[in-house]
Design a protein around this motif. Structure first.
Motif, mmCIF file in Angstrom:
data_model
loop_
_atom_site.group_PDB
_atom_site.id
_atom_site.type_symbol
_atom_site.label_atom_id
_atom_site.label_comp_id
_atom_site.label_asym_id
_atom_site.label_seq_id
_atom_site.Cartn_x
_atom_site.Cartn_y
_atom_site.Cartn_z
ATOM 1 N N SER A 225 -26.890 -5.820 4.029
ATOM 2 C CA SER A 225 -26.633 -6.986 4.881
ATOM 3 C C SER A 225 -26.304 -8.237 4.080
ATOM 4 C CB SER A 225 -27.864 -7.261 5.765
ATOM 5 O OG SER A 225 -28.986 -7.584 4.952
ATOM 6 N N ILE A 226 -26.146 -8.095 2.773
ATOM 7 C CA ILE A 226 -25.929 -9.293 1.953
ATOM 8 C C ILE A 226 -24.607 -9.961 2.284
ATOM 9 C CG2 ILE A 226 -24.828 -8.063 0.017
ATOM 10 C CD1 ILE A 226 -26.363 -9.980 -1.837
ATOM 11 N N SER A 227 -23.625 -9.188 2.736
ATOM 12 C CA SER A 227 -22.318 -9.757 3.042
ATOM 13 C C SER A 227 -22.419 -10.809 4.143
ATOM 14 C CB SER A 227 -21.340 -8.650 3.437
ATOM 15 O OG SER A 227 -20.092 -9.193 3.795
ATOM 16 N N SER A 228 -23.079 -10.467 5.242
ATOM 17 C CA SER A 228 -23.198 -11.416 6.347
ATOM 18 C C SER A 228 -24.070 -12.604 5.974
ATOM 19 C CB SER A 228 -23.770 -10.717 7.582
ATOM 20 O OG SER A 228 -25.030 -10.135 7.284
ATOM 21 N N VAL B 79 -7.647 -15.151 10.608
ATOM 22 C CA VAL B 79 -8.354 -13.941 10.205
ATOM 23 C C VAL B 79 -7.647 -13.331 8.999
ATOM 24 C CG1 VAL B 79 -9.112 -11.649 10.893
ATOM 25 C CG2 VAL B 79 -9.144 -13.539 12.544
ATOM 26 N N VAL B 80 -8.378 -13.167 7.919
ATOM 27 C CA VAL B 80 -7.797 -12.612 6.696
ATOM 28 C C VAL B 80 -7.910 -11.095 6.669
ATOM 29 C CG1 VAL B 80 -7.945 -12.625 4.157
ATOM 30 C CG2 VAL B 80 -8.356 -14.731 5.445
ATOM 31 N N ASP B 81 -9.032 -10.583 7.124
ATOM 32 C CA ASP B 81 -9.278 -9.142 7.110
ATOM 33 C C ASP B 81 -9.661 -8.712 8.521
ATOM 34 O OD1 ASP B 81 -10.053 -6.546 6.738
ATOM 35 O OD2 ASP B 81 -11.229 -6.916 4.930
ATOM 36 N N HIS B 82 -8.736 -8.038 9.224
ATOM 37 C CA HIS B 82 -8.993 -7.641 10.607
ATOM 38 C C HIS B 82 -10.042 -6.542 10.685
ATOM 39 C CE1 HIS B 82 -5.762 -10.025 12.470
ATOM 40 N NE2 HIS B 82 -5.077 -9.774 11.353
ATOM 41 N N GLN B 83 -10.160 -5.729 9.649
ATOM 42 C CA GLN B 83 -11.147 -4.644 9.677
ATOM 43 C C GLN B 83 -12.562 -5.185 9.539
ATOM 44 O OE1 GLN B 83 -10.037 -1.836 6.661
ATOM 45 N NE2 GLN B 83 -8.112 -1.258 7.668
ATOM 46 N N ASP B 84 -12.743 -6.187 8.677
ATOM 47 C CA ASP B 84 -14.078 -6.747 8.454
ATOM 48 C C ASP B 84 -13.920 -8.234 8.141
ATOM 49 O OD1 ASP B 84 -16.661 -7.356 7.930
ATOM 50 O OD2 ASP B 84 -16.909 -5.979 6.229
ATOM 51 N N PRO B 85 -13.873 -9.094 9.153
ATOM 52 C CA PRO B 85 -13.650 -10.531 8.915
ATOM 53 C C PRO B 85 -14.799 -11.220 8.185
ATOM 54 C CG PRO B 85 -14.134 -10.102 11.231
ATOM 55 C CD PRO B 85 -13.992 -8.763 10.586
ATOM 56 N N TYR B 86 -15.935 -10.545 8.021
ATOM 57 C CA TYR B 86 -17.082 -11.147 7.326
ATOM 58 C C TYR B 86 -17.314 -10.506 5.956
ATOM 59 C CZ TYR B 86 -17.945 -12.660 12.117
ATOM 60 O OH TYR B 86 -17.805 -13.196 13.376
ATOM 61 N N SER B 87 -16.342 -9.827 5.456
ATOM 62 C CA SER B 87 -16.523 -9.085 4.206
ATOM 63 C C SER B 87 -16.617 -10.027 3.011
ATOM 64 C CB SER B 87 -15.356 -8.109 4.003
ATOM 65 O OG SER B 87 -14.160 -8.836 3.757
#
Length: 893
Positions: free
Chosen positions: A184-187, A204-212
């Motif tokens: 969970s460190i990413s979020s 949005v830079v990354d549609h697969q994982d916008p919180y990456s």
């Protein structure tokens, strides 16, 4: 005769170093020079090197290259207990490679540093702003306006108080040291970054994982790569000024500051610069922590990154950004921000100015930035910057003093220990303003003596600059070293000597506060020289000299000079001055590898045994005189100036210096005088002017092959010229050549001249004269094969072995090395032991004769390779000369 197979070639050149220059990829600058043993698998051979290891963990900051520290104060078991974890490594390193700056021979450097000196960081032109001169706008004003715009925009930084920056740095320190990584460190990091430090992305830079983590890294890269907003630590100047801004009194100075801006007081400007530096450190730490998390996540299978993202990172991470990451690593490893409450109503002793230079390391940080003045309360929160490893740094300082044989070094070490004990019990609440002397104008010029803004544009850039410094016991120079916040490059050697002097009251009293850190000084019957000074590089060849971290000590002192600093005037070699930057030899990758190839210019598919020679030494048709050489005096002549007094002079003061006191250091022409007594009873005196800025390189060690006998072919030029058996045609014993080392392809032409003959000819002969001259009365071991009779020998080998009187040496002190190539190779353990002993006994090498031959090279302007018999063979040294493009080899016993 049958051609040699690839297997034969690999056997012949087993243990022979091969010289390369290869690019490391896009956006990495000049090629990287390297030496390898591609046909050997034994670690004892592959680990051979031409430079010494770093001997103390406190000196590790000198380089960004991965390395192993040979720390005598720490056991191997203690090193193994240290918890290792994966971390990100930015592909950006100092030039020249500081690991290679201290060769096995004192006063020399290694192969890598010799090639990188012409593309050194100090030579990089600083980026200039396109400023309309008619507008009257200065660089400082533009930077100020750009920073304000960044804080007021909605696409970048949030305006933070200084206290908020310091609080986040404390949080980053806790996260870095506790090694907290989870899925969970990413979020968690996303919320911290975009709710507290940066504005969130507008798209949005990354549609697969916008919180990456990748999204966060790209946002941080965008801000850190913004030009003209942050300090650029790819420039050596700012690596040094780092400590001045953070730990010292930083006045109005930003390269070409416009004097018309007078509405900002110096101290306010210093606070502003410190605020932005802390902000830059924070952003770099945030970026590094995320890159570490990805690196560690890859190892643990918790995180992954796509190749396209890697390519984008390599493109966007400018050298300035990568150096900011180096700064972040140094900060997280060495610095701790501590938050404390101070009772203003308490008795004053705890708030008194601390005595002792170490106690002044901690700097008080203002709790707010850009906020109105608040009413004073009984308690106030203050932040202090503290070094995490003060004892490690102090141990490194005492190690440095012992290695240099500092006067009364044991008393010095005891005094340092007392300071550490006192400082550890004190409360670090003093302000970051030190008491260093400041220039009358209240501002400093460039860190380098003679910045590019001040120097004549027609002057060729010098590969190494002269640096002066104003010393003070509570100055930022000592604070920089003791905190451990030192970036890779030449800065450490200046900081450590400054700290050594600032802690020695006797030295400060005798030498004065102004230091010439690229010159030398006389103190207590010894002379100490920077390796940036040619006098130091020459005197280092003496028997009693010592070298450590860019400094050399010698028992030879200038005649008629008392304690004090001196500067030496030298001329840069025209061929070196003209081959810098993009014209440097390092960029000629193909030439470097071809001119040092073990097969020379031969076709790899048609190599014959007769194409090789076996370089031989110590054979002459007539007996040579035995020479007894002694140093008579080191001479410094009348100073050529009253030293640097005006900012417009090429030798203007630096941010270290005080204009009013710079004149204490004078610049002198120098020379060394010798007496040379021969076995014939004649004694002559020679004096050599140390007038050229020449360099010396330690020839790379090699491990001789046991298969040289395979080229004992009747067609070999070596077989045709010498008697390998030692028996003449009458059956009587004869004087045969001493054959050592690897074979050499016949395309490598060279000639050998004995030192006695060189002394006779040196006054009237140039290097080309010596290469072409032949004396039919003297049979020299020259090698210009029959097929190359018209070829000019490319290398001059100065024989400093045959018939020369050397200091007595016991059997225990004799240098260990592998055996001659005509015998079977020693066990690999013997090879490793031999090279360790060679390094550990560096002090025992050297003589007045070696000082003489280096002094001769300094007068003639010859860069030279120092090849020591039984450490490396002559053939490998000749090939290294081809790689470097040098023409002189000094062969010593």
């Amino acid at each position: 005769m049958a051609t040699l197979t690839q297997d034969d070639i690999e056997k012949l050149f087993s243990g022979a170093p091969q010289y390369f220059a290869r690019s490391e990829g896009h956006y990495t600058g000049a090629p990287h020079p390297s030496v390898a043993f591609p046909w050997d698998e034994a670690l004892e051979i592959r680990d051979l090197r031409d430079h010494v290891q770093i001997e103390d963990s406190s000196w590790s900051c000198v380089t960004a290259w991965p390395h192993v520290t040979r720390d005598a104060s720490r056991s191997a078991a203690a090193c193994l207990k240290e918890k290792k974890r994966p971390h990100f490594y930015p592909r950006c390193r100092e030039r020249p490679n500081m690991l290679s700056m201290e060769g096995l021979e004192k006063g020399t450097m290694g192969y890598q540093a010799a090639l990188e000196l012409a593309v050194s960081d100090a030579l990089q032109e600083e980026e200039k702003l396109n400023v309309d001169e008619d507008s009257g706008a200065s660089r400082a004003r533009l930077i100020f306006e750009k920073r304000q715009k960044m804080l007021n925009s909605k696409d970048g930084l949030r305006p933070l108080e200084e206290a908020a920056i310091l609080d986040q740095l404390i949080k980053n320190y806790d996260r870095y040291t506790s090694n907290r990584i989870n899925k969970s460190i990413s979020s968690t990091l996303y919320n911290e970054l975009f709710l507290g430090i940066l504005h969130p992305p507008t798209r949005v830079v990354d549609h697969q994982d916008p919180y990456s983590l990748t999204v966060q890294i790209q946002a941080l890269l965008k801000v850190l790569a913004t030009p003209h907003l942050w300090l650029d630590f790819s420039q050596v100047e700012w690596r040094i000024r780092l400590g001045q801004i953070l730990l010292g009194s930083y006045h109005r100075d930003l390269h070409d500051m416009d004097p018309r801006i007078d509405e900002m007081e110096g101290e306010d400007w210093g606070k502003e610069e410190r605020y932005w530096l802390l902000f830059q450190i924070l952003l770099a730490c945030e970026l590094l922590i995320r890159l570490d998390a990805i690196t560690e996540g890859e190892e643990l299978g918790m995180e992954s990154i796509r190749p396209a993202e890697i390519r984008r990172f390599e493109r966007d991470a400018t050298p300035s950004v990568r150096w900011s990451m180096h700064l972040a690593r140094a900060w997280l490893e060495n610095i701790q921000v501590v938050e404390t409450e101070v009772d203003l109503a308490a008795p004053s002793p705890e708030r008194n100015h601390l005595s002792g230079w170490l106690a002044s390391l901690a700097g008080r940080m203002a709790p707010k930035h850009g906020q109105p003045h608040q009413p004073q309360t009984e308690k106030v929160t203050v932040y202090t910057i503290q070094g995490r490893h003060p004892q490690r740094q102090v141990d490194g300082l005492t190690h440095f003093a012992r290695k240099l044989r500092w006067p009364e070094v044991e008393k010095y070490a005891a005094r340092i220990s007392d300071n550490v004990d006192k400082a550890s019990k004190a409360t670090p609440i003093n302000t970051p303003v030190d008491d260093s002397p400041q220039s009358p104008e209240g501002k400093d010029s460039s860190y380098f003596v003679g910045s590019r803004a001040e120097a004549d544009v027609t002057t060729q850039p010098s590969r190494r600059r002269k640096i002066t410094a104003a010393l003070h016991p509570r100055g930022w120079l000592s604070k920089s070293y003791l905190s451990g916040l030192v970036l890779p490059g030449e800065g450490l050697q200046h900081f450590i000597m400054s700290t050594l002097l600032e802690n020695d009251n006797d030295a400060m009293e005798k030498l004065g506060p102004m230091a010439n850190l690229c010159g030398g000084f006389i103190y207590c019957g010894k002379s100490f020289w920077s390796t940036a000074c040619v006098v130091g590089r020459v005197l280092a060849a003496g028997k009693g000299s010592a070298e450590c971290m860019g400094w050399i000590s010698s028992d030879i002192i200038p005649q008629g000079h008392k304690d004090g600093w001196v500067d030496i005037i030298v001329d840069e070699l025209p061929e070196d001055a003209n081959k810098t930057g993009t014209k440097a030899r390092l960029w000629a990758k193909t030439e470097i590898e071809k001119e040092s190839d073990v097969l020379g210019d031969a076709d790899p598919l048609s190599v014959l045994p007769g194409d090789f020679i076996i370089p031989f030494e110590n054979i002459y048709s007539q007996p040579l005189p035995s020479l007894d050489i002694k140093v008579q005096s080191l001479n410094l002549f009348a100073p050529v100036d009253s030293v640097h007094t005006t900012p417009t002079d090429k030798h203007a003061p630096t941010p270290f210096s005080d204009v009013s006191r710079v004149s204490q250091t004078h610049t002198y022409p120098s020379s060394i005088s010798f007496s040379v007594a021969s076995s014939a009873g004649e004694t002559q005196e020679y004096t050599f002017a140390l007038s050229n800025d020449v360099y010396f390189v330690t020839a790379y060690p090699c491990a001789p092959s046991a298969h040289v006998r395979v080229i004992k072919s009747p067609s070999s030029p070596t077989i045709q010229q010498i008697n390998l058996t030692g028996i003449d045609v009458a059956g009587q014993a004869s004087c045969s050549a001493t054959i050592t080392g690897h074979p050499l392809h016949k395309s490598f032409t060279y000639t050998v001249i004995h030192l006695s003959e060189l002394l006779q000819k040196q006054a009237t002969s140039t290097l080309d004269d010596l290469l072409t001259a032949t004396d039919p009365a003297v049979r020299r071991p020259s090698m210009t094969p029959a097929s190359n009779l018209n070829a000019l020998p490319r290398v001059l080998v100065i024989d400093c072995i045959t018939g020369l009187k050397m200091p007595p040496q016991s059997a225990h002190d004799a240098p260990l090395s592998p055996s001659s190539p005509v015998v079977e190779r020693h066990d690999s353990l013997c090879i490793a032991t031999a090279n360790l002993h060679l390094e550990s006994r560096r002090r025992q090498f050297g003589s007045d004769m070696e000082i003489l031959v280096r002094a001769l090279c300094a007068e003639k302007g010859w860069n030279a390779i120092i090849s020591r018999r039984r450490r490396g063979c002559l053939a490998c040294a000749i090939r290294e000369a081809g790689a470097l493009g040098w023409k002189v080899i000094i062969r010593v016993d």
